[in-house]
Scaffold this motif. Sequence first.
Motif, PDB file in Angstrom:
ATOM      1  N   GLY A   8      26.680   4.494  32.791  1.00  0.00           N
ATOM      2  CA  GLY A   8      27.719   5.299  33.433  1.00  0.00           C
ATOM      3  C   GLY A   8      27.494   5.488  34.914  1.00  0.00           C
ATOM      4  O   GLY A   8      27.972   6.456  35.504  1.00  0.00           O
ATOM      5  N   MET A   9      26.781   4.568  35.527  1.00  0.00           N
ATOM      6  CA  MET A   9      26.507   4.692  36.963  1.00  0.00           C
ATOM      7  C   MET A   9      26.945   3.407  37.661  1.00  0.00           C
ATOM      8  O   MET A   9      26.719   2.311  37.141  1.00  0.00           O
ATOM      9  CB  MET A   9      25.017   4.910  37.216  1.00  0.00           C
ATOM     10  CG  MET A   9      24.475   6.175  36.572  1.00  0.00           C
ATOM     11  SD  MET A   9      22.714   6.380  36.826  1.00  0.00           S
ATOM     12  CE  MET A   9      22.350   7.617  35.565  1.00  0.00           C
ATOM     13  N   ASP A  10      27.547   3.582  38.820  1.00  0.00           N
ATOM     14  CA  ASP A  10      27.902   2.379  39.574  1.00  0.00           C
ATOM     15  C   ASP A  10      26.633   1.794  40.205  1.00  0.00           C
ATOM     16  O   ASP A  10      25.551   2.373  40.125  1.00  0.00           O
ATOM     17  CB  ASP A  10      28.974   2.693  40.625  1.00  0.00           C
ATOM     18  CG  ASP A  10      28.504   3.679  41.680  1.00  0.00           C
ATOM     19  OD1 ASP A  10      27.289   3.947  41.754  1.00  0.00           O
ATOM     20  OD2 ASP A  10      29.352   4.188  42.425  1.00  0.00           O
ATOM     21  N   GLU A  11      26.823   0.643  40.843  1.00  0.00           N
ATOM     22  CA  GLU A  11      25.651  -0.096  41.318  1.00  0.00           C
ATOM     23  C   GLU A  11      24.802   0.721  42.291  1.00  0.00           C
ATOM     24  O   GLU A  11      23.576   0.743  42.234  1.00  0.00           O
ATOM     25  CB  GLU A  11      26.126  -1.385  41.998  1.00  0.00           C
ATOM     26  CG  GLU A  11      25.011  -2.380  42.226  1.00  0.00           C
ATOM     27  CD  GLU A  11      25.521  -3.620  42.944  1.00  0.00           C
ATOM     28  OE1 GLU A  11      24.689  -4.406  43.391  1.00  0.00           O
ATOM     29  OE2 GLU A  11      26.749  -3.781  43.065  1.00  0.00           O
ATOM     30  N   ARG A  12      25.497   1.425  43.162  1.00  0.00           N
ATOM     31  CA  ARG A  12      24.763   2.170  44.187  1.00  0.00           C
ATOM     32  C   ARG A  12      23.991   3.339  43.571  1.00  0.00           C
ATOM     33  O   ARG A  12      22.838   3.587  43.891  1.00  0.00           O
ATOM     34  CB  ARG A  12      25.770   2.689  45.228  1.00  0.00           C
ATOM     35  CG  ARG A  12      25.160   3.480  46.337  1.00  0.00           C
ATOM     36  CD  ARG A  12      25.972   3.293  47.594  1.00  0.00           C
ATOM     37  NE  ARG A  12      27.405   3.385  47.342  1.00  0.00           N
ATOM     38  CZ  ARG A  12      28.136   4.438  47.675  1.00  0.00           C
ATOM     39  NH1 ARG A  12      27.580   5.478  48.242  1.00  0.00           N
ATOM     40  NH2 ARG A  12      29.421   4.445  47.459  1.00  0.00           N
ATOM     41  N   THR A  13      24.654   4.014  42.656  1.00  0.00           N
ATOM     42  CA  THR A  13      24.002   5.139  42.002  1.00  0.00           C
ATOM     43  C   THR A  13      22.825   4.660  41.167  1.00  0.00           C
ATOM     44  O   THR A  13      21.778   5.307  41.111  1.00  0.00           O
ATOM     45  CB  THR A  13      25.018   5.872  41.096  1.00  0.00           C
ATOM     46  OG1 THR A  13      26.185   6.121  41.853  1.00  0.00           O
ATOM     47  CG2 THR A  13      24.456   7.170  40.599  1.00  0.00           C
TER      48      THR A  13
ATOM     49  N   MET B 281      19.152   5.996  41.601  1.00  0.00           N
ATOM     50  CA  MET B 281      18.387   6.589  40.498  1.00  0.00           C
ATOM     51  C   MET B 281      17.042   5.882  40.328  1.00  0.00           C
ATOM     52  O   MET B 281      16.017   6.526  40.048  1.00  0.00           O
ATOM     53  CB  MET B 281      19.208   6.520  39.195  1.00  0.00           C
ATOM     54  CG  MET B 281      18.501   7.100  37.983  1.00  0.00           C
ATOM     55  SD  MET B 281      17.795   8.742  38.272  1.00  0.00           S
ATOM     56  CE  MET B 281      19.116   9.792  37.737  1.00  0.00           C
TER      57      MET B 281
ATOM     58  N   ASP C 231      25.041   9.164  32.451  1.00  0.00           N
ATOM     59  CA  ASP C 231      25.795  10.112  33.266  1.00  0.00           C
ATOM     60  C   ASP C 231      26.969  10.596  32.414  1.00  0.00           C
ATOM     61  O   ASP C 231      27.955   9.886  32.221  1.00  0.00           O
ATOM     62  CB  ASP C 231      26.310   9.448  34.547  1.00  0.00           C
ATOM     63  CG  ASP C 231      27.046  10.446  35.440  1.00  0.00           C
ATOM     64  OD1 ASP C 231      27.352  11.555  34.954  1.00  0.00           O
ATOM     65  OD2 ASP C 231      27.319  10.115  36.597  1.00  0.00           O
TER      66      ASP C 231
END
Lengths: 402, 179
Positions: free
Chosen positions: A15-20, A24, A50
Motif C-alpha cells: 500500500g505504498m508508492d515507490e517513493r514511500t 520506509m 499502510d
Amino acid sequence: MKSKDKKLIQVALYGMDERTYKTMEMFLKGPCKGIAVVVDEQNAEIDLIDADYIKARDVLDERQSQTPERPIILLSLQELSLSGTIYVKKPVQSPDLITALKQGNEILHGGKVKKRAGSAKQDAEPKVEPKLEDKTESTVEEGEADKKELYKEQQKTRKHRTARDLTEVGFSSYMGHVDGVDFSDPEQVLLASYNPKNHFLGYVKTAIKVAKEKSRILQLNSGWKSLVIFPHSNEIWLDAGDKQLRIYAGLEIKKNSKNSMSLSPIDQDAFNFGEKMENFDDIDAFIWKLAIWTSKGQYPVSIDINRPVYLKQWPNFTRLVVTPHAMRIAALLIDGPRTAMNLADALNIKPQYVFVFISAAKTLGLLGQAKRNADILTVPPEVKPSKSKGILSRILGRLRGE
Amino acid sequence: MSQYKIIFTGPVGAGKTTAIQSISDVEPIKTDAAASDMTKKRKSATTVAMDYGIMKLEDGEKIHLYGTPGQERFDFMWDILTVGGLGLILLLDNTRADPFQDMQFFLDSFAGFITETSVAIGVTQMDLSSKPSIDDYHKQLQKSDMKPAVFAVDAREQKDISLLVQALLFTLDPGLEDE
C-alpha cells in the motif's frame, strides 16, 4: 551482506508508492536502527501495510489468506483493532514501530506478547470492526455504470469552462454596465441596486429550490431558452451560450412575461439534448455567473448598503468566475464584517467590483448581513500590509502573468 | 539573499508533485528521479524523498516550492522544511478513506507554521468522489474556528494551483496588488 540480513526481521511493504516504499526502507535502516530489512513478499516474515491505502482491505484479506501464519502490522491514522494484526498509529514513531516489529517477531517464533508498548497494539480478539473502506468491491459492481457516467461527464465539457476561460483581468470588460447610473457619483452609487426577482436570476433560483425540494428534474419554461435542472447531480443544462445568457440576465423581465414562467417535470431519458452535452453547468457555477451578469455592478436590493456584510466561507474560486478583485475582497471579508463602501475604500477599488462580488456571493448563500450593533458601531481595522508584501506581490505578479 | 519557500503538503496521492510541476519554471526534482542514475547502493543511501520546484520572478528572485514527503510517518523532516516558509498549501485527496482525518492531521502537524503564516487547502480527485463536498470541509474547519480558502483543484491544471497559491497570498495580505 546476506548473513547480516539474516539477523534482521524481514518485512514486506504494501500500500505504498515507490517513493514511500524507499523512504520506509530508510526509516527502518536509520531511525529504527536496522531492526528490519525490506524484502519481497515471498521472503518476508512480517507484512507491513499502510491501512490508509484505498485498497488496504483487499491487501489485508489477501495477505491473511495467502500467508495466515505471518504477522501483519497495520499503519493508520485511525485507531484500528483487528484480529491478528498489530496496529501502529501514524505518524509512526520509531520506538512504536520497533516494538511492533519485535511483537511480530515473537508471534512468528511462538512467543507470547507480554505487554503493549507505545501505540503499537496487538489484538487477539477484535473489539471494534476496522474502518478500512472496501471501495474496490463497489467499484467493481458499479464499473459499467461508472463508465457510462464518465462518458457522460466527458461530454459535459462546459462544466467550469466559463471559470477556466475568464481571467480576473479579462473579466473587466465582460461585466457590462448600467444605463443611468454614474458610478463616479457617490450618491448615485448608493442607489445602484437591482431586484433579482425581476430578472431571470430570480426565476432560476426559485426553480432550483423547487427542483431540490421535490427532488425532481424540472424544466423552467420562460419563453426564452430551455433550462433544465438536475438536482441529484447538481447540474443545469441551458440551451444557450454564455454570450446569450449574459445579455438575457441583464434584462428586466416584464410583468406580463412573468405569467408565462412555469416549471414542468421532464424525463431525462426522453429529453433531447441534441448535440449540446457541452451546455451542462454545475448549479453553483451557473447561478454565480448569472448573478454577476444580472448585477452588472449593482448590489442586490435585499442588502442594506449601510450595514456591514460578512463572508461565511471562501467561494470555491477554481470552479467559479473570478471577478476583478474578488480574491482580495474575500480575504478581507473573511476576517470580519465591513460595509461595501468600506471594502471599496480599503482596497482602493471601484464599488462596482464589490457589488458584483456581493451579488454573486449572496446568491450562493455565502454572504450575510451583520445584524449586531457592535459590527456597525466599530470601525473595521485598517488593512495592514504584510512584512513580506514586496515578495508576495512579486509572486502574485508572476502567477497572474502566466 | 533570503530564501523564500512555499510548502506543499498532504497525504500520498493528493497531487503535491503534480501541483509543484504545474507552477514550477524548472522540471521539478523528484527524489526518485534524481537517484535513478546512481547505483542501487548509492540510490538507497541518497534518497531524500521530497519534491522541489522553482518559480522564477522577474527580478531574478527564486521562490522554492517544497513538497513534503507524502507519508505522514516522516514528519521529522517537516520542521526543517518549513523554516522560512511563506505559507502552506495543503492538498487533500477526496478518494481517501477519511479526508477529514487527513486534514486535521496535517493542520495539527503544521499548526505552529500555520499560525505564523497561513494555509490554503486544495481538494483533489473530486471528479472521482464528490463527497465530502467543499461545504462539508468548511463546516469541519469551522469546528476549529478556521476559515481558510478551500478549493476543488485538479493538480494538473496550472490555473487551479495558481488560484490556490493566490488565495494563500491574499490571506497573508488582502491588500496585495500585482507588481
